[in-house]
Design an enzyme around this catalytic site. Sequence first.
Site, PDB file in Angstrom:
ATOM      1  N   GLY A  37      -5.752 -52.504-111.040  1.00 35.73           N
ATOM      2  CA  GLY A  37      -6.314 -51.325-110.372  1.00 35.73           C
ATOM      3  C   GLY A  37      -5.318 -50.422-109.657  1.00 35.73           C
ATOM      4  N   GLU A  92      -2.569 -51.889-102.822  1.00 38.26           N
ATOM      5  CA  GLU A  92      -3.884 -52.198-103.413  1.00 38.26           C
ATOM      6  C   GLU A  92      -4.691 -50.915-103.587  1.00 38.26           C
ATOM      7  OE1 GLU A  92      -5.845 -53.832-104.938  1.00 38.26           O
ATOM      8  OE2 GLU A  92      -6.120 -55.893-104.306  1.00 38.26           O
ATOM      9  N   ASP A  93      -5.444 -50.841-104.660  1.00 41.42           N
ATOM     10  CA  ASP A  93      -6.318 -49.683-104.826  1.00 41.42           C
ATOM     11  C   ASP A  93      -7.525 -49.768-103.899  1.00 41.42           C
ATOM     12  OD1 ASP A  93      -6.879 -51.893-106.486  1.00 41.42           O
ATOM     13  OD2 ASP A  93      -8.288 -50.727-107.669  1.00 41.42           O
ATOM     14  N   ASP A  96     -12.394 -54.760-101.008  1.00 41.03           N
ATOM     15  CA  ASP A  96     -13.852 -54.867-101.013  1.00 41.03           C
ATOM     16  C   ASP A  96     -14.217 -56.109-100.192  1.00 41.03           C
ATOM     17  OD1 ASP A  96     -16.542 -55.330-101.955  1.00 41.03           O
ATOM     18  OD2 ASP A  96     -16.120 -54.121-103.693  1.00 41.03           O
ATOM     19  N   LYS A 124     -13.475 -50.591 -98.189  1.00 44.28           N
ATOM     20  CA  LYS A 124     -14.940 -50.673 -98.116  1.00 44.28           C
ATOM     21  C   LYS A 124     -15.295 -51.754 -97.087  1.00 44.28           C
ATOM     22  CE  LYS A 124     -16.716 -50.117-102.723  1.00 44.28           C
ATOM     23  NZ  LYS A 124     -17.579 -50.824-103.685  1.00 44.28           N
ATOM     24  N   ASP A 152     -11.942 -49.537-112.374  1.00 44.54           N
ATOM     25  CA  ASP A 152     -12.726 -49.622-113.604  1.00 44.54           C
ATOM     26  C   ASP A 152     -14.129 -50.169-113.363  1.00 44.54           C
ATOM     27  OD1 ASP A 152     -11.937 -52.349-113.024  1.00 44.54           O
ATOM     28  OD2 ASP A 152     -12.559 -52.834-115.071  1.00 44.54           O
ATOM     29  N   ARG A 158     -10.884 -46.076-115.861  1.00 44.95           N
ATOM     30  CA  ARG A 158      -9.638 -46.109-115.082  1.00 44.95           C
ATOM     31  C   ARG A 158      -8.867 -44.798-115.188  1.00 44.95           C
ATOM     32  NH1 ARG A 158      -8.578 -51.539-113.543  1.00 44.95           N
ATOM     33  NH2 ARG A 158      -9.067 -53.073-115.129  1.00 44.95           N
TER      34      ARG A 158
HETATM   35  C1  PRP Z   1     -10.447 -54.988-107.952  1.00 46.12           C
HETATM   36  C2  PRP Z   1      -9.465 -54.142-107.159  1.00 46.12           C
HETATM   37  C3  PRP Z   1      -8.958 -55.085-106.116  1.00 46.12           C
HETATM   38  C4  PRP Z   1     -10.088 -56.074-105.947  1.00 46.12           C
HETATM   39  C5  PRP Z   1     -10.759 -55.860-104.629  1.00 46.12           C
HETATM   40  O1  PRP Z   1      -9.736 -55.715-108.893  1.00 46.12           O
HETATM   41  O2  PRP Z   1      -8.466 -53.633-107.985  1.00 46.12           O
HETATM   42  O3  PRP Z   1      -7.789 -55.750-106.560  1.00 46.12           O
HETATM   43  O4  PRP Z   1     -11.038 -55.857-106.993  1.00 46.12           O
HETATM   44  O5  PRP Z   1     -11.894 -56.676-104.501  1.00 46.12           O
HETATM   45  P1  PRP Z   1     -12.053 -57.784-103.408  1.00 46.12           P
HETATM   46  O6  PRP Z   1     -11.599 -57.223-102.088  1.00 46.12           O
HETATM   47  O7  PRP Z   1     -13.533 -58.066-103.431  1.00 46.12           O
HETATM   48  O8  PRP Z   1     -11.250 -58.983-103.822  1.00 46.12           O
HETATM   49  P2  PRP Z   1     -10.452 -56.406-110.154  1.00 46.12           P
HETATM   50  O9  PRP Z   1     -10.701 -57.835-109.857  1.00 46.12           O
HETATM   51  O10 PRP Z   1     -11.650 -55.587-110.560  1.00 46.12           O
HETATM   52  O11 PRP Z   1      -9.332 -56.343-111.241  1.00 46.12           O
HETATM   53  P3  PRP Z   1      -8.563 -55.046-111.784  1.00 46.12           P
HETATM   54  O12 PRP Z   1      -7.705 -54.532-110.643  1.00 46.12           O
HETATM   55  O13 PRP Z   1      -7.748 -55.579-112.910  1.00 46.12           O
HETATM   56  O14 PRP Z   1      -9.598 -54.043-112.205  1.00 46.12           O
END
Ligand code: PRP
Length: 182
Positions: A37, A92-93, A96, A124, A152, A158
């Site tokens: 991400g 980090e993007d 959550d 968030k 994504d 993305r």
């Molecule tokens: C997403 C995003 C963060 C993570 C945050 O990654 O890029 O890394 O979720 O969520 P959290 O705080 O609940 O852990 P994802 O697992 O979707 O993988 P990606 O980055 O490859 O899309």
Amino acid sequence: MLLLSSQEIARGVQRLAQAIRQDYAGCNPLLVGVLKGAFIFLADLVRALGMPVEIDFVRVATYGSATLPSRPARILSGVRISPKGRDVLVVEDIVDTGYTTHAVLTYLQRLSPRSLRTCVLLDKPSRRRIPVPIDYRGFTLPDRFAVGYGLDKGEAYRWLPAIYALEEGEHGPAPSHRRGEG
Ligand code: PRP
């Protein structure tokens, strides 16, 4: 629905870069992007920084945190550049639940960096399950499923240059995105 236009994102990235540049002047920090991400955010951030940095990546396996709330995320692929004695900034993007960032920080802390901080484009806070420190925060988002600018949904979206809230039941190419918008 548009959450953040590409202009708003660019201004946020510039703001973050300015703060980081001041704090890390003369430090040659090691920026660690969390794949996948963060790849667009990291690319824009390093260009906005305009200072010498080194760059590495980690990949994290995330579990369905809604169904497995107590199971930590796992590092799938670690850094190649040693963080030992370095000023490490995790990029980090989005944060959550916090499980991914928590896992990355735990992993990196064991590798004895001189300092360890986080730079997060999107926060968030209403979704947090585990507290994580955010040293540089771009934007705070409401509890909406965000896509675009690296984020994504099932590997789609993305590529979108802006950040959108995915509407309930949207599965195809984001219908709210028009060329040139955002
Ligand atoms: C997403 C995003 C963060 C993570 C945050 O990654 O890029 O890394 O979720 O969520 P959290 O705080 O609940 O852990 P994802 O697992 O979707 O993988 P990606 O980055 O490859 O899309």
